[in-house]
Design a protein around this motif. Structure first.
Motif, PDB file in Angstrom:
ATOM      1  N   CYS A 135       4.156   4.293   1.151  1.00 38.20           N
ATOM      2  CA  CYS A 135       4.492   5.388   1.635  1.00 38.20           C
ATOM      3  C   CYS A 135       4.043   6.694   2.476  1.00 38.20           C
ATOM      4  O   CYS A 135       3.056   6.275   3.467  1.00 38.20           O
ATOM      5  CB  CYS A 135       3.157   5.432  -0.139  1.00 38.20           C
ATOM      6  SG  CYS A 135       3.270   4.301  -0.730  1.00 38.20           S
ATOM      7  N   ASP A 136       4.511   7.096   2.178  1.00 39.25           N
ATOM      8  CA  ASP A 136       4.581   8.644   2.653  1.00 39.25           C
ATOM      9  C   ASP A 136       4.143   9.579   2.333  1.00 39.25           C
ATOM     10  O   ASP A 136       3.869  11.170   2.452  1.00 39.25           O
ATOM     11  CB  ASP A 136       6.046   8.913   2.764  1.00 39.25           C
ATOM     12  CG  ASP A 136       7.351   8.182   4.303  1.00 39.25           C
ATOM     13  OD1 ASP A 136       6.491   7.748   4.335  1.00 39.25           O
ATOM     14  OD2 ASP A 136       8.372   8.832   3.552  1.00 39.25           O
ATOM     15  N   ASP A 137       3.204   9.246   1.068  1.00 42.84           N
ATOM     16  CA  ASP A 137       2.767  10.513   0.283  1.00 42.84           C
ATOM     17  C   ASP A 137       1.710   9.939  -0.795  1.00 42.84           C
ATOM     18  O   ASP A 137       1.949   8.900  -0.990  1.00 42.84           O
ATOM     19  CB  ASP A 137       3.466  12.154  -0.642  1.00 42.84           C
ATOM     20  CG  ASP A 137       4.474  11.452  -0.882  1.00 42.84           C
ATOM     21  OD1 ASP A 137       3.860   9.756  -1.718  1.00 42.84           O
ATOM     22  OD2 ASP A 137       5.317  11.611  -1.462  1.00 42.84           O
ATOM     23  N   ASN A 138       0.635  10.720  -0.770  1.00 42.93           N
ATOM     24  CA  ASN A 138      -0.667  10.072  -1.973  1.00 42.93           C
ATOM     25  C   ASN A 138       0.267   9.378  -3.479  1.00 42.93           C
ATOM     26  O   ASN A 138      -0.089   8.633  -3.772  1.00 42.93           O
ATOM     27  CB  ASN A 138      -1.670  11.212  -2.427  1.00 42.93           C
ATOM     28  CG  ASN A 138      -2.551  10.751  -1.011  1.00 42.93           C
ATOM     29  OD1 ASN A 138      -2.409  10.487   0.242  1.00 42.93           O
ATOM     30  ND2 ASN A 138      -2.730  12.346  -0.736  1.00 42.93           N
ATOM     31  N   ALA A 139       0.909  10.380  -3.938  1.00 45.01           N
ATOM     32  CA  ALA A 139       1.858  10.005  -4.434  1.00 45.01           C
ATOM     33  C   ALA A 139       2.531   8.786  -5.213  1.00 45.01           C
ATOM     34  O   ALA A 139       2.849   8.105  -5.916  1.00 45.01           O
ATOM     35  CB  ALA A 139       2.240  11.056  -5.996  1.00 45.01           C
ATOM     36  N   CYS A 140       3.012   8.236  -3.057  1.00 48.12           N
ATOM     37  CA  CYS A 140       4.006   7.512  -2.576  1.00 48.12           C
ATOM     38  C   CYS A 140       5.382   7.118  -3.894  1.00 48.12           C
ATOM     39  O   CYS A 140       6.286   7.177  -4.001  1.00 48.12           O
ATOM     40  CB  CYS A 140       3.430   6.456  -3.144  1.00 48.12           C
ATOM     41  SG  CYS A 140       4.730   4.240  -2.523  1.00 48.12           S
ATOM     42  N   ASP A 141       5.766   8.916  -4.010  1.00 49.98           N
ATOM     43  CA  ASP A 141       6.782   9.123  -4.410  1.00 49.98           C
ATOM     44  C   ASP A 141       8.507   8.480  -3.111  1.00 49.98           C
ATOM     45  O   ASP A 141       9.093   9.008  -3.374  1.00 49.98           O
ATOM     46  CB  ASP A 141       6.836  10.782  -4.812  1.00 49.98           C
ATOM     47  CG  ASP A 141       6.539  11.613  -6.123  1.00 49.98           C
ATOM     48  OD1 ASP A 141       5.891  10.139  -6.591  1.00 49.98           O
ATOM     49  OD2 ASP A 141       5.316  12.465  -5.583  1.00 49.98           O
TER      50      ASP A 141
END
Length: 152
Positions: A135-141
């Motif tokens: 994941c590249d961000d906390n939301a894993c968008d």
């Protein structure tokens, strides 16, 4: 012995003879592997490029390319020890100690249909290397594919 008993005995012997192969994974197609990656991790199409880069880099011993495909810290099992490699520079400097020639050959021969896909990631060369969607961000968008473990 009746014909029925003999037939049942023969069938049982055949089943026992093939039992060691029952635990083996059945042959799978490229599309089945792709679908499994998509189902468990998403972005199966995005997996293709890093996989090809890794296979080619392992064939040629290209430490820089392999290091660039890894997520750090990277867990590497080598020489009976487990190392947490902190960055690409450390990986490149210690490449020959971290990735055995056997692992390089095995990953360099990896075929797509022979990949093993689980919820943990995608296993290459019978567990020598694991890749995962990171994941590249906390939301894993957004995510990217990376080497997440090496097990020599």
């Amino acid at each position: 012995m009746s014909r029925l008993s003999a037939a049942l005995l023969l069938a049982g012997a055949i089943l026992l003879a093939t039992a060691p192969f029952a635990g083996r994974a059945a042959a799978q197609s490229d599309s089945e592997v792709h679908d499994r990656i998509e189902e468990l991790h998403g972005d199966a199409a995005g997996f293709d490029r890093p996989l090809r880069q890794l296979v080619l880099a392992m064939r040629s011993g290209d430490a820089e390319t392999i290091a660039g495909l890894a997520e750090y810290p990277l867990s590497v099992k080598a020489n009976g020890e487990t190392y947490d490699v902190e960055n690409a520079e450390d990986f490149v400097e210690n490449f020959d100690d971290l990735v055995t020639p056997e692992t390089r050959r095995a990953v360099g021969r990896q075929q797509y249909q022979d990949l093993f896909v689980s919820s943990e990631g995608v296993m290459l060369a019978n567990g020598a290397v694991w890749m995962g969607a990171v994941c590249d961000d906390n939301a894993c968008d957004e995510s990217h594919w990376a080497i997440i473990a090496i097990n020599n």
